[in-house]
Design an enzyme around this catalytic site. Structure first.
Site, mmCIF file in Angstrom:
data_model
loop_
_atom_site.group_PDB
_atom_site.id
_atom_site.type_symbol
_atom_site.label_atom_id
_atom_site.label_comp_id
_atom_site.label_asym_id
_atom_site.label_seq_id
_atom_site.Cartn_x
_atom_site.Cartn_y
_atom_site.Cartn_z
ATOM 1 N N GLU A 1 0.755 -1.517 0.095
ATOM 2 C CA GLU A 1 0.289 0.104 0.519
ATOM 3 C C GLU A 1 0.514 0.891 -0.086
ATOM 4 O OE1 GLU A 1 -4.256 -0.183 1.860
ATOM 5 O OE2 GLU A 1 -2.971 -1.157 3.550
ATOM 6 N N HIS B 1 -0.384 5.434 8.058
ATOM 7 C CA HIS B 1 -0.990 5.174 7.028
ATOM 8 C C HIS B 1 -1.824 3.488 8.264
ATOM 9 C CE1 HIS B 1 -4.524 2.202 5.933
ATOM 10 N NE2 HIS B 1 -3.481 1.026 5.471
ATOM 11 N N HIS C 1 -11.216 -0.263 7.194
ATOM 12 C CA HIS C 1 -9.760 -0.672 6.543
ATOM 13 C C HIS C 1 -8.978 0.406 7.743
ATOM 14 C CE1 HIS C 1 -6.281 -0.909 3.521
ATOM 15 N NE2 HIS C 1 -5.549 -0.708 4.651
#
Lengths: 272, 272, 272, 272
Positions: A113, A132, A202
């Site tokens: 990612e 993230h 997520h």
């Protein structure tokens, strides 16, 4: 031809076409981009610290990552190889261009990612650090119609709210991962000029002008979520920060630039 | 004659009849089965690590256990003697057959619920690791009519839901323990082809093709439960993973085989 | 003359009348009772361990206490001087009679609520260990009309429910502390033949036939409370243990006498 | 001319007018006040311990602070330089007058909210220690119409309730910080004669006649908030402490002056 089919086709048939592909270099074997040079040692130290701090503070577990824009070239950023953040050291750092292509991968496994970082750095020239995370308390607000709102002064940075990126809206049914430039770009668009974006089912992406900001915002965003959930559970009416209060908090120096906290957090992980 | 009475009778009167008893060898003094040979040293290391990881991550406390199928004979599995998982070392491991009879018990105290493992290994040839836990956040979903559902990408493995085993349905009033082959078989039937089964008023059994999967699924199942409970408490509508999203997550490589996490988890418990 | 007035009167006028006073020797300066002799060294070790275990497991903080009945005389019990349980060592132990009078106080500060222990030992000859705690998750069930119920197999010992002692019912407006024999007796009456009694706005008293039972029940009662609160919060209907299931759990050996857990808990606090 | 404009004007034009300004010396460059002399060494030790205890107990994170009134002059108090409480040592302490002007700043960065302390010490001659914290469980009660109430005996000190200071009521839209004498005075007025005041969207200020009281009250106020939230979540009717019960708790010696707890808390942080 769908985008995915097109990519598969390209991969199978012609590496030469890769640079012509609009979707970025995700997964395509290409010549590595040229390095912008060595990252400043202070920034290396802060990036390693940021990894360990976010793990120590419970924002990151074995997954998630934090990056910094390169201090010598704004078209590059630095991110660890695929590794649990708590274990990251200076030798694990990989330099990337904004297509997510590594300068010095050397066969190491990469975060799939990294395009979250790449596309945010491309879209947001004011951003020099990106986190993230799958922080537990934030995921509920990413899947609920109940919005996350600034409830106390440490969260003044979200006075204008936190947008939610639903990957389903832009990419349909996926494995939920932002693992190519297209998906990264869609995420960056929803992020807009905000400091954070929730990712449905997520996690979250949090940005800042420097590592202490991105790290500090990640930590206090998570605390704000916990406080809000508890405040709502009390059943009474809840008073949130007024947007003007949030603005004044930002004007008077957001959480004193997290300096006091950064010193503590760093001390905690570096003496372990 | 009830099943219990019959077993008592068998025990009291005739050990010779034991192998003829349909319920398996639970509690029957028999000749120990023949060993499949020494477990591979890497698997021993992983099984000891799995015990400690699950304790360190809060999935297991003093109770619960984790096993691995023997790497030299699929009719055997390996489980610690009755011991808190945090304390397990290689010398504590006992080899069992699929009737729950130990090869090398040597008078040591055994987990009474080894039949959970035995019967799942019998029913599921794809399974090579089993965890049985009383994780706090999962028990509520085992006693509530509110189903546990996949709420984020780390829990794609439960995209088809998690069945609930109510021991009362198959065995009536019991002490809640799966302590014979019959009860283990009933549990394995409810588990079906799923990666986990909630046990009403008791806990959960989680399986995987290898230890890192069974361990990783246990950890993320527990986190998913916490996130779901918090999301529901926010009062708004909740968006769960679409079954197709979950499927795609599994197809693209479930949580990167937990490799990144396994390395972290193992490091944490092995340097203590 | 009310009981309190009578006690005050006695205190002021005549120490000679003290032993004749039905309410016990609480607060009365008297000759110390005769010792039952040295406590067995294993019991000393277990009592010190119990103090530290309950602190380590979050059942006790700086307040609360745990005692054991003397192994040489059922009319005596042993309790630390006034000290945070985490800090208790063998030299801190004081021997008490069932009126709460210390054998070897030697000017040390005492727990004002030792009468909880004294009166339970007097009323319950089957009890050899008593815990008094302010465990966070239990206090809500002591102030709410929602009853605490056995929700999983580790809490089979409360299959018949947990009574609530409201000191206001027997003593009116007080400082909430069970600091004389009268209040201790009222508490013991509400406890009845149960393993635990919630104390409204205060905490809990938990008993057992030996220290591992009283300690283990305290820990699992606290976990049961957390699980029940979470299960109720899910909004669906909740299935509790059937009283017969709870009975069978007890009959088949309550949580394997907590042996496996005791070994772990002790190891954790003794190697610190 | 608004107050803020007036202050800015003063700052820009005439330092000589500063002492004549009714709002106190906030932000004005003036000659440092004269020291009251060295703080007693026991008080220094307790103040350093208080900083670390509150961090260790989760009441303070990187932000928030604790102070003590000077033992040689009631017009002075002592507070750390701007530093995370967990890191505070004796050399970090700064002596302040009640206008928030430091005696020995020596160019070090200061807590901008020292006026919380200054104005409370000015208004409350009975107070010798002040804590300002952003404890997670307390903030919900500061933003909700559901009042925080004493739910168990350890919180008898809030038997008369906890007022809420909304800075918006007295100062309109601000950055939420109590960073001048005017705002500190408004806070002290809402605090009144109470032991604590919640600060809307910010945190809490807790006071006491000595450091162990202010620290202990902070810790148990936070626990009371958690217990109350959980009790309310059970859905049943909740019984709170009766005001008379709270009064009797205070009369009989509030939590035994926190001596037992102080010893434990101090031991924990000082042996780290």
């Amino acid at each position: 031809m769908t985008k995915t089919n097109r990519r598969e086709f390209l991969r199978a048939t012609s590496l030469a076409l890769a640079t012509a592909w609009a979707g970025g270099g995700a997964g395509l074997a290409q010549q590595a981009p040229v390095s912008a040079g060595a990252l400043g040692p202070a920034l290396v130290g802060d990036l390693v610290a940021a990894n360990r701090i976010l793990a120590d503070q419970g924002v990151l577990d074995a997954f998630g990552h934090v990056s910094a824009r390169h201090d010598k070239n704004p078209e590059r950023f630095v991110l660890s190889r695929s590794l649990a953040p708590a274990l990251v050291t200076a030798t694990d750092l990989i330099e990337y261009d904004l297509d997510g292509r590594g300068v010095n991968v050397k066969g190491r496994s990469e975060y799939s990612e990294r395009f979250i970082h790449a596309e945010i750095y491309r879209a947001r020239r004011d951003v020099n650090a990106v986190v993230h995370a799958h922080a537990l308390s934030l995921i509920p607000f990413g899947v609920s119609t109940t919005p996350l709102r600034a409830i106390y002064h440490m969260a003044g940075f979200i006075g204008e709210g936190v947008p939610i990126f639903d990957i389903r809206a832009s990419s349909g049914m996926t494995d939920m991962l932002v693992k190519d430039s297209n998906k990264g770009r869609a995420l960056a668009q929803v992020l807009g000029n905000k400091p954070a974006v929730l990712m449905r089912g997520h996690g979250v992406a949090v940005v800042g002008p420097a590592l202490p900001f991105a790290v500090g915002r990640s930590i206090y965003l998570e605390l704000n979520a916990r406080i809000q959930a508890q405040a709502m559970a009390l059943g009474g009416a809840v008073t949130y920060l007024d947007p003007e209060e949030a603005r004044k908090i930002m004007e008077s120096g957001e959480n004193r630039s997290y300096e006091r906290a950064w010193e503590l957090w760093k001390r905690k992980v570096m003496t372990k």
